[in-house]
Design an enzyme around this catalytic site. Structure first.
Site, PDB file in Angstrom:
ATOM      1  N   HIS A 120      41.690 -35.018  51.472  1.00  0.00           N
ATOM      2  CA  HIS A 120      41.395 -35.981  52.546  1.00  0.00           C
ATOM      3  C   HIS A 120      40.963 -37.309  51.958  1.00  0.00           C
ATOM      4  CE1 HIS A 120      37.851 -33.409  51.882  1.00  0.00           C
ATOM      5  NE2 HIS A 120      37.150 -34.526  52.011  1.00  0.00           N
TER       6      HIS A 120
HETATM    7  P1  AMP Z   1      34.091 -34.310  51.064  1.00  0.00           P
HETATM    8  O1  AMP Z   1      32.768 -34.354  50.434  1.00  0.00           O
HETATM    9  O2  AMP Z   1      35.003 -35.374  50.489  1.00  0.00           O
HETATM   10  O3  AMP Z   1      34.741 -32.953  51.096  1.00  0.00           O
HETATM   11  O4  AMP Z   1      33.859 -34.778  52.570  1.00  0.00           O
HETATM   12  C1  AMP Z   1      34.078 -33.957  53.686  1.00  0.00           C
HETATM   13  C2  AMP Z   1      33.892 -34.814  54.922  1.00  0.00           C
HETATM   14  O5  AMP Z   1      34.243 -34.043  56.067  1.00  0.00           O
HETATM   15  C3  AMP Z   1      32.446 -35.295  55.147  1.00  0.00           C
HETATM   16  O6  AMP Z   1      32.447 -36.706  55.267  1.00  0.00           O
HETATM   17  C4  AMP Z   1      32.024 -34.591  56.439  1.00  0.00           C
HETATM   18  O7  AMP Z   1      31.179 -35.392  57.224  1.00  0.00           O
HETATM   19  C5  AMP Z   1      33.337 -34.325  57.120  1.00  0.00           C
HETATM   20  N1  AMP Z   1      33.382 -33.170  58.019  1.00  0.00           N
HETATM   21  C6  AMP Z   1      32.743 -31.978  57.856  1.00  0.00           C
HETATM   22  N2  AMP Z   1      33.116 -31.117  58.841  1.00  0.00           N
HETATM   23  C7  AMP Z   1      34.015 -31.781  59.622  1.00  0.00           C
HETATM   24  C8  AMP Z   1      34.777 -31.426  60.772  1.00  0.00           C
HETATM   25  N3  AMP Z   1      34.689 -30.202  61.316  1.00  0.00           N
HETATM   26  N4  AMP Z   1      35.617 -32.356  61.314  1.00  0.00           N
HETATM   27  C9  AMP Z   1      35.699 -33.602  60.775  1.00  0.00           C
HETATM   28  N5  AMP Z   1      35.009 -33.982  59.691  1.00  0.00           N
HETATM   29  C10 AMP Z   1      34.189 -33.095  59.102  1.00  0.00           C
END
Ligand code: AMP
Ligand code: ZN
Length: 210
Positions: free
Chosen positions: A123
């Protein structure tokens, strides 16, 4: 306590806080919390854009005024599973990110990947640099966007194009980045703690307003 023990403890604490995906080959089971992005990309309430290659969702716990995630439809676990042949896809995700923010001319944005992501499926974070959000709570949140722990999308695309791969960052270095002392990303003013930093960040926001 010796430096190496302190280093080791810091490493363990940072890993526990981030609950990072460590598995290198198998895709974690979909019902695990780390698969929640996969639920979100299927939820019409979360999606803000979709085509045959990508889905864009709003980050559920935004760390700034604007915080989007661009995910490929191809099931790529994370940035370390990206190969040379994904170069066009990552460039496409970058272009989608640029298009998303094109009307927000009064804000600056960072676009990039966390070096040690916690959620599965690659992502791309698209985040405004105000970092004005109640969800931005701790040093690890802050340093994950404002140190080299954050791999800027343009650099990643360039590395893939020129070197055919993304330069690896060791877990120890990731931990060091996450433990960096707090300082403002705009003017390098040091901060004692998160409330101190957040107060300082507001001064940059008010300077932008007419
Ligand atoms: P990373 O540390 O790059 O894996 O970031 C994961 C991101 O996903 C974080 O910014 C979270 O706030 C976000 N996140 C966690 N759960 C969800 C969800 N169910 N839907 C959308 N975003 C999410
Ligand atoms: Zn500052």
């Amino acid at each position: 306590m010796s430096d190496s023990i302190i280093q080791r403890l810091r490493f363990i604490i940072a890993i526990m806080k981030r609950k990072t995906i460590t598995n290198k080959t198998a895709t974690p089971k979909r019902y695990h919390w780390s698969a929640n992005l996969l639920k979100s990309i299927e939820d019409p309430e979360c999606k803000i854009r979709e085509d045959d290659k990508i889905v864009v969702i709003k980050d559920k716990y935004p760390k700034a005024q604007f915080h989007y995630l661009v995910l490929p439809k191809e099931d790529i676990l994370n940035i370390w599973h990206v190969k040379k042949e994904h170069q066009d896809l990552l460039t496409y995700m970058h272009d989608i990110a640029c298009d998303l923010i094109k009307d927000q001319t009064d804000l600056e944005f960072f676009m990039g990947y966390h070096a040690m992501p916690s959620m599965q499926r690659l992502h791309l974070h698209v985040i405004s640099t105000d970092f004005n959000s109640p969800c931005l709570k701790n040093k690890y949140h802050w340093n994950s966007f404002t140190t080299p722990f954050f791999l800027h999308s343009q650099d990643v695309c360039r590395q893939l194009r020129i070197d055919g791969e993304i330069k690896k960052i060791s877990r120890e270095l990731c931990t060091d980045y996450l433990n960096t002392k707090l300082k403002c990303h705009k003017c390098s003013t040091p901060a004692k703690n998160m409330p101190d930093l957040k107060r300082h960040l507001l001064t940059h926001i008010s300077k932008c307003k007419p």
